[in-house]
Design a protein around this motif. Sequence first.
Motif, mmCIF file in Angstrom:
data_model
loop_
_atom_site.group_PDB
_atom_site.id
_atom_site.type_symbol
_atom_site.label_atom_id
_atom_site.label_comp_id
_atom_site.label_asym_id
_atom_site.label_seq_id
_atom_site.Cartn_x
_atom_site.Cartn_y
_atom_site.Cartn_z
ATOM 1 N N HIS A 80 12.358 24.436 -33.839
ATOM 2 C CA HIS A 80 11.097 24.306 -34.584
ATOM 3 C C HIS A 80 11.370 23.633 -35.917
ATOM 4 N N HIS A 115 9.612 20.526 -38.937
ATOM 5 C CA HIS A 115 8.620 19.554 -39.385
ATOM 6 C C HIS A 115 9.415 18.389 -39.964
ATOM 7 N N ASP A 124 6.894 19.845 -34.992
ATOM 8 C CA ASP A 124 5.466 20.020 -35.216
ATOM 9 C C ASP A 124 5.038 19.068 -36.330
ATOM 10 N N HIS A 142 2.415 18.710 -38.001
ATOM 11 C CA HIS A 142 1.133 19.077 -38.589
ATOM 12 C C HIS A 142 1.002 18.634 -40.045
ATOM 13 N N ALA A 160 5.363 19.279 -30.687
ATOM 14 C CA ALA A 160 4.402 20.353 -30.469
ATOM 15 C C ALA A 160 3.093 19.913 -31.104
ATOM 16 N N PRO A 200 -0.113 20.137 -33.184
ATOM 17 C CA PRO A 200 -0.577 21.023 -34.256
ATOM 18 C C PRO A 200 -1.816 21.814 -33.826
ATOM 19 N N THR A 233 4.510 15.622 -25.511
ATOM 20 C CA THR A 233 4.332 16.891 -26.210
ATOM 21 C C THR A 233 4.777 18.040 -25.318
ATOM 22 N N ALA A 290 1.753 23.982 -31.142
ATOM 23 C CA ALA A 290 2.549 24.367 -32.311
ATOM 24 C C ALA A 290 2.029 25.651 -32.942
#
Length: 525
Positions: free
Chosen positions: A49, A51, A77, A79, A107, A109, A138, A142
């Motif tokens: 995990h 960003h 992710d 996001h 993932a 968002p 994907t 997330a």
Amino acid sequence: MKIEGQIVDIIRREIFPGSVEFEGDTIIAIHRHETGIQQYILPGFVDAHNHIESSMLPPHEYARMALRHGTIATISDPHEIANVCGKDGMRFMLDEAEQSPLKIGFAVPSCVPASPLCSAGAVLDATDVTELLEDPRTYALAEMMNYPGVIDKDPDCMAKINAAHRIGKPVDGHAPLVSGEHLKKYVSAGISTDHEANSLAEAEEKIALGMKILIREGSTARNFNTLHPLIKHHKDMLMFCTDDLKASDLLEGHINKLLRKCLYLGYDLFDVLQIATLNPVRHYNIPMGLLRPGDPADFIICNNLKNFSPTATYVNGIRVDELPYRPVQQLPNNFNAPFISVSDIADNMEGKEMFDVIQVVDGDLYTPHVKLSKGNMGQAQKIVVINRYEPKAHIGIGYIKGFDMNNGALAQSIAHDSHHIIATGSSDELIVKAVNEVVRMKGGIVVADPNKITSLALPIAGLMSNSPIDEVATAQQQLITHLHLMRCPLMSPIVALSFMQLIVVPELKITDQGLFDVMEFKYIS
């Protein structure tokens, strides 16, 4: 092609002399030998995990360094950029990732914005999320940060979760300090992971309900020292992640740093390798090789099994640990904030005796809600958030304790997850000076004192640089050095400030709308 060495078989949990034979991108055989040269061939690592935007690097530049450290796949992710640029930002990340050999599994968002009470640059509704989940690039929905929405069965939250289940992709969680009946309701929605546990008890309660726990070591949020005892009894329920890692820290190491720590503490080699490789590959169905015939030819070579510093990294049969720098050609952004003046951030303290203040905890996203009397407000300094998406900016004003800057200010366009401009400093004049330089650059980080400005431009969505990692890391260090010269005591003040808008992590945060009490889940000013 054949490569010889000591084969580290994480599934059979054995090490033997042999060779890996592969043609094109596929392993065709694993051969056992009587003897072998003293180098170790093992599967690459997975960051379960993260960003990528938090490194301030686009995907290819992030990948260049992660691959050198033996990371072969990530669950990422995006996001951050999705909050700024919506689906266009998500597609930018997907397309850029295809230019890199790192197996970046995105993932989708789930919370853009992070909460209905946030104002972001974009919205991803259930229809948008379903469309993105159907993209084969994907791998999951997330982190579902809007845990009150899940607990209360908010229709939009449930539609996104149900879409992931229907398509057959797991749902990641984000539930700090959630326990008891609320946690049971959250998990029963089909949420399978959490990376926000702050104590062993919290992690064990979540594991007992079937959640997999991600042990996190990022640039600010770190729970390894708290959670590593889980390895002894719960190895099947664990993965490793970095979450948010700045460029200078990525230069020093990645998931391999966590493995070093584990072995130093005496944990079993195969238990640790299982957590770093097998568990995330199986949970997210990542198409990454695990040193078996028929697998993709993905593996790393190390001189020893102590520091996990690869001498070579292979992905799909190609050596990838010495990739060249590749600049991004298109620079997406969404930035409409105006220049501000001192009068825009003035506040009226007249008649007020007690103040709600955010307390920074160094190395933690958790920010206690403290109250200070007017006579003790010298312990705090102003914090402001300026909406960066509207030409007539809404400005939130509050106070924060812990930055303690002497005659200086910090402003930046990185502020999870809405990414408005956020700033704090010792005076309104210096805050305005720093903010206006961020506005001039249309995104970046600025440290200002009366005589000097130190800055890092972030032309990609106000989140990422378009320079090589070495230059970005140097600029990051110059910013931190400037802050420390102002006597700011925080280890990573830029990262710390970036989380002061995140209203899904307790206790007190701030947005462009004002102070937000996360425990009560409402604005208080």
